[in-house]
Design a protein around this motif. Structure first.
Motif, PDB file in Angstrom:
ATOM      1  N   GLU A  41       0.976  -1.248   0.123  1.00 31.23           N
ATOM      2  CA  GLU A  41       0.050   0.079   0.141  1.00 31.23           C
ATOM      3  C   GLU A  41       0.796   1.236   0.089  1.00 31.23           C
ATOM      4  OE1 GLU A  41      -2.215   3.002   0.337  1.00 31.23           O
ATOM      5  OE2 GLU A  41      -1.575   2.921   2.308  1.00 31.23           O
ATOM      6  N   ILE A  42       0.855   1.867  -1.088  1.00 32.57           N
ATOM      7  CA  ILE A  42       1.742   3.224  -1.068  1.00 32.57           C
ATOM      8  C   ILE A  42       1.218   4.426  -1.187  1.00 32.57           C
ATOM      9  CG2 ILE A  42       3.607   1.672  -2.782  1.00 32.57           C
ATOM     10  CD1 ILE A  42       2.273   3.236  -5.099  1.00 32.57           C
ATOM     11  N   GLY A  43      -0.347   4.369  -0.844  1.00 33.50           N
ATOM     12  CA  GLY A  43      -0.987   5.979  -0.667  1.00 33.50           C
ATOM     13  C   GLY A  43      -0.356   6.841   0.013  1.00 33.50           C
ATOM     14  N   ASP A  44      -0.013   7.946  -0.320  1.00 33.02           N
ATOM     15  CA  ASP A  44       0.562   8.833   0.600  1.00 33.02           C
ATOM     16  C   ASP A  44      -0.471  10.175   0.637  1.00 33.02           C
ATOM     17  OD1 ASP A  44       1.370   9.979  -1.668  1.00 33.02           O
ATOM     18  OD2 ASP A  44       3.481  10.209  -1.139  1.00 33.02           O
ATOM     19  N   GLY A  45      -1.598   9.948  -0.026  1.00 30.75           N
ATOM     20  CA  GLY A  45      -2.247  10.947  -0.158  1.00 30.75           C
ATOM     21  C   GLY A  45      -3.403  11.346   0.938  1.00 30.75           C
ATOM     22  N   ASN A  46      -4.255  12.056   0.949  1.00 33.15           N
ATOM     23  CA  ASN A  46      -5.237  12.394   1.994  1.00 33.15           C
ATOM     24  C   ASN A  46      -6.468  11.489   2.230  1.00 33.15           C
ATOM     25  OD1 ASN A  46      -3.583  14.475   3.048  1.00 33.15           O
ATOM     26  ND2 ASN A  46      -4.542  15.971   1.389  1.00 33.15           N
ATOM     27  N   LEU A  47      -6.731  10.894   1.120  1.00 31.46           N
ATOM     28  CA  LEU A  47      -8.036  10.284   0.924  1.00 31.46           C
ATOM     29  C   LEU A  47      -8.116   8.648   0.699  1.00 31.46           C
ATOM     30  CD1 LEU A  47      -9.878  12.916  -1.093  1.00 31.46           C
ATOM     31  CD2 LEU A  47     -10.075  12.646   1.306  1.00 31.46           C
ATOM     32  N   ASN A  48      -7.021   8.275   0.098  1.00 33.10           N
ATOM     33  CA  ASN A  48      -7.319   6.729  -0.646  1.00 33.10           C
ATOM     34  C   ASN A  48      -6.220   5.788  -0.292  1.00 33.10           C
ATOM     35  OD1 ASN A  48      -9.943   7.777  -2.245  1.00 33.10           O
ATOM     36  ND2 ASN A  48      -8.077   9.137  -3.121  1.00 33.10           N
ATOM     37  N   TYR A  49      -6.509   4.536  -0.542  1.00 29.61           N
ATOM     38  CA  TYR A  49      -5.575   3.305  -0.692  1.00 29.61           C
ATOM     39  C   TYR A  49      -5.161   3.275  -2.009  1.00 29.61           C
ATOM     40  CZ  TYR A  49      -6.946   1.301   3.955  1.00 29.61           C
ATOM     41  OH  TYR A  49      -6.955   0.868   5.331  1.00 29.61           O
ATOM     42  N   VAL A  50      -3.769   2.986  -2.101  1.00 23.42           N
ATOM     43  CA  VAL A  50      -3.117   2.920  -3.455  1.00 23.42           C
ATOM     44  C   VAL A  50      -2.348   1.628  -3.250  1.00 23.42           C
ATOM     45  CG1 VAL A  50      -1.821   3.501  -5.195  1.00 23.42           C
ATOM     46  CG2 VAL A  50      -2.935   5.278  -4.106  1.00 23.42           C
ATOM     47  N   PHE A  51      -2.669   0.453  -3.958  1.00 26.29           N
ATOM     48  CA  PHE A  51      -1.894  -0.756  -3.793  1.00 26.29           C
ATOM     49  C   PHE A  51      -0.970  -0.896  -4.972  1.00 26.29           C
ATOM     50  CE2 PHE A  51      -5.679  -1.313  -1.223  1.00 26.29           C
ATOM     51  CZ  PHE A  51      -5.230  -1.916  -0.067  1.00 26.29           C
ATOM     52  N   VAL A  72      -7.225  11.334   5.690  1.00 24.54           N
ATOM     53  CA  VAL A  72      -6.529  12.387   6.452  1.00 24.54           C
ATOM     54  C   VAL A  72      -7.073  12.671   7.840  1.00 24.54           C
ATOM     55  CG1 VAL A  72      -7.565  14.313   5.348  1.00 24.54           C
ATOM     56  CG2 VAL A  72      -5.081  14.424   6.174  1.00 24.54           C
ATOM     57  N   VAL A  73      -8.411  12.579   8.143  1.00 19.62           N
ATOM     58  CA  VAL A  73      -9.114  13.084   9.281  1.00 19.62           C
ATOM     59  C   VAL A  73      -9.615  11.665   9.867  1.00 19.62           C
ATOM     60  CG1 VAL A  73     -11.177  14.176  10.378  1.00 19.62           C
ATOM     61  CG2 VAL A  73      -9.744  15.035   8.248  1.00 19.62           C
ATOM     62  N   GLY A  74     -10.049  10.664   9.210  1.00 19.88           N
ATOM     63  CA  GLY A  74     -10.690   9.433   9.824  1.00 19.88           C
ATOM     64  C   GLY A  74     -12.218   9.376   9.582  1.00 19.88           C
ATOM     65  N   GLU A  75     -12.693   8.273  10.378  1.00 19.40           N
ATOM     66  CA  GLU A  75     -13.954   7.711  10.035  1.00 19.40           C
ATOM     67  C   GLU A  75     -14.806   8.844  10.390  1.00 19.40           C
ATOM     68  OE1 GLU A  75     -14.985   3.662  10.791  1.00 19.40           O
ATOM     69  OE2 GLU A  75     -12.912   3.080  10.431  1.00 19.40           O
TER      70      GLU A  75
END
Ligand code: SR1
Ligand code: MG
Length: 400
Positions: A41-51, A72-75
């Motif tokens: 998992e390489i996502g470093d953005g604020n919103l998503n997972y990136v595999f 970035v904030v949580g659930e």
């Protein structure tokens, strides 16, 4: 295997993990059953997972999955999964118009909120590369071309009015727009909980909250953002949304895409280059000024060339019509660039360009400069009529 999302089961949204994403990719035929796959998992953005998945032969893909909340904030901050579809469809549309400048989309699934796409790991995120002092000779002209082709091509000049309005409906993106409306145009101008700034900036921020000229100008810009459905904008075109190397540029992440003002995208590019300008000196700084000029001149020339060759407007050849349109785009660009400078300095989502300056005095000085330049661009956007005047404003050479 428990937790694997199979094509044969009735599909419902489920967050992928490393363990579930690999069998999913095999089941869809992107890899062979017996392939040994490494996934990360390489996502470093604020919103998503990136595999990122890769087999032993070096074949690799990206599977990006939206989460039902803002990472970035949580659930506590729920967010529509429909943004995955917006992103995939915008990538496809922008890819048709600006071939080679966006990643190829292989597959999308609305329920799982995933986009499977070309792996760009051989490239670097432009913000990272620029912060590290790398030089990308094609970055500015590629961005100017991307902007002109995607924005002209989805505007009323590039499209039949029926098609433009069909796309306007398709790319209705109210929840993501609301994030921008709040985080860029509202919260930094009030004592809002989302704001995030260093104590050393408190006095500057207090001035912003009391600055009626600035508050009027940002209210006007917000109104333009809300109402000016000119073209399918990317909507979040900062340098973290761009992969680059010496030869290639790819614009990623258009999940904020919607029909908005052309100058919004152009202004975000300009502002994010300005962050680099504030952190540099000498030739390295002059290079960024040249890049800003190149973004605008490439954008303007490419926009004009399209205007002259394919134009849906009956008024295309009316003297001065082109000039008034491009002047409005420029004026919006200047104002939106100013708004991006302020929000990334005191609002929720910051930029590494400024935050990574280790020396406290230098960092605060750069942030103060971003705030004061942002104010000037927002308030005086009507008087800053060329890119040369914008750069003079930034260097303090412009006489108001
Ligand atoms: C809650 S999202 C915060 C920011 O991250 C995105 O990349 C956009 O810039 C948004 O404003
Ligand atoms: Mg993004």
């Amino acid at each position: 295997m428990e937790g694997v999302i199979s094509m044969t089961e009735e599909k419902q949204y489920k967050e992928f993990t490393i363990d579930t994403v690999i069998p999913f990719a095999k089941e869809h035929g992107w890899f062979e059953k017996n392939d040994v796959i490494s996934a990360k998992e390489i996502g470093d953005g604020n919103l998503n997972y990136v595999f990122r998945l890769e087999n032993e032969q070096g074949k690799s893909i990206i599977i990006k999955q939206s989460l039902p909340y803002a990472k970035v904030v949580g659930e506590s901050w729920p967010l529509t999964l429909h943004r995955a579809t917006i992103e995939a469809e915008a990538l496809k549309k922008h890819g048709e118009l600006a071939p080679g400048l966006v990643p190829e989309v292989y597959y999308t699934d609305e329920t799982l909120a995933i986009t499977v796409m070309e792996d760009l790991s051989h490239l670097t995120i432009a913000r990272e590369g620029l912060v590290n002092g790398n030089v990308y000779p094609k970055l500015a002209t590629d961005l100017g071309t991307y902007l002109a082709k995607t924005l002209y091509g989805t505007s009323d000049f590039g499209l039949h009015p029926f098609e433009k309005k069909r796309l306007q409906v398709k790319f209705s993106n109210p929840e993501l727009c609301k994030i921008t409306e709040d985080l860029i145009f509202t919260d930094p101008y009030f004592d809002a909980e989302t704001n995030d700034f260093e104590e050393a900036l408190r006095e500057d921020v207090a001035h912003i909250w009391q600055d009626n000229a600035l508050k009027l100008a940002i209210a006007q810009l917000k109104y333009i953002f809300l109402t000016k459905g000119e073209a399918l904008v990317h909507g979040d075109l900062h340098t973290g949304s761009v992969f680059v190397d010496e030869n290639e540029t790819k614009v990623i992440d258009p999940e904020f895409a919607f029909y908005g003002p052309i100058g919004f995208d152009v202004g975000q590019v300009v502002a994010n280059l300005l962050f680099q300008y504030f952190t540099r000196t000498g030739d390295a700084q002059a290079q960024i000024a040249t890049d800003i000029q190149a973004v605008w001149s490439t954008f303007e020339q490419t926009f004009k060339a399209q205007w002259e060759t394919k134009n849906e407007s009956a008024h295309a050849n009316t003297p001065k019509f082109y000039e008034t349109i491009i002047a409005q785009i420029w004026q919006d660009t200047v104002g939106f660039a100013g708004a991006e400078l302020i929000r990334r300095t005191i609002g929720l989502a910051h930029v590494k360009d400024l935050d990574s300056i280790a020396d406290d005095m230098e960092r605060i000085a750069a942030k103060k400069r971003a705030l004061s330049t942002g104010r000037q661009l927002i308030v005086h956007r009507e008087n800053i009529q060329t890119v040369t005047e914008l750069l003079a404003e930034v260097t303090g050479e412009r006489i108001a």
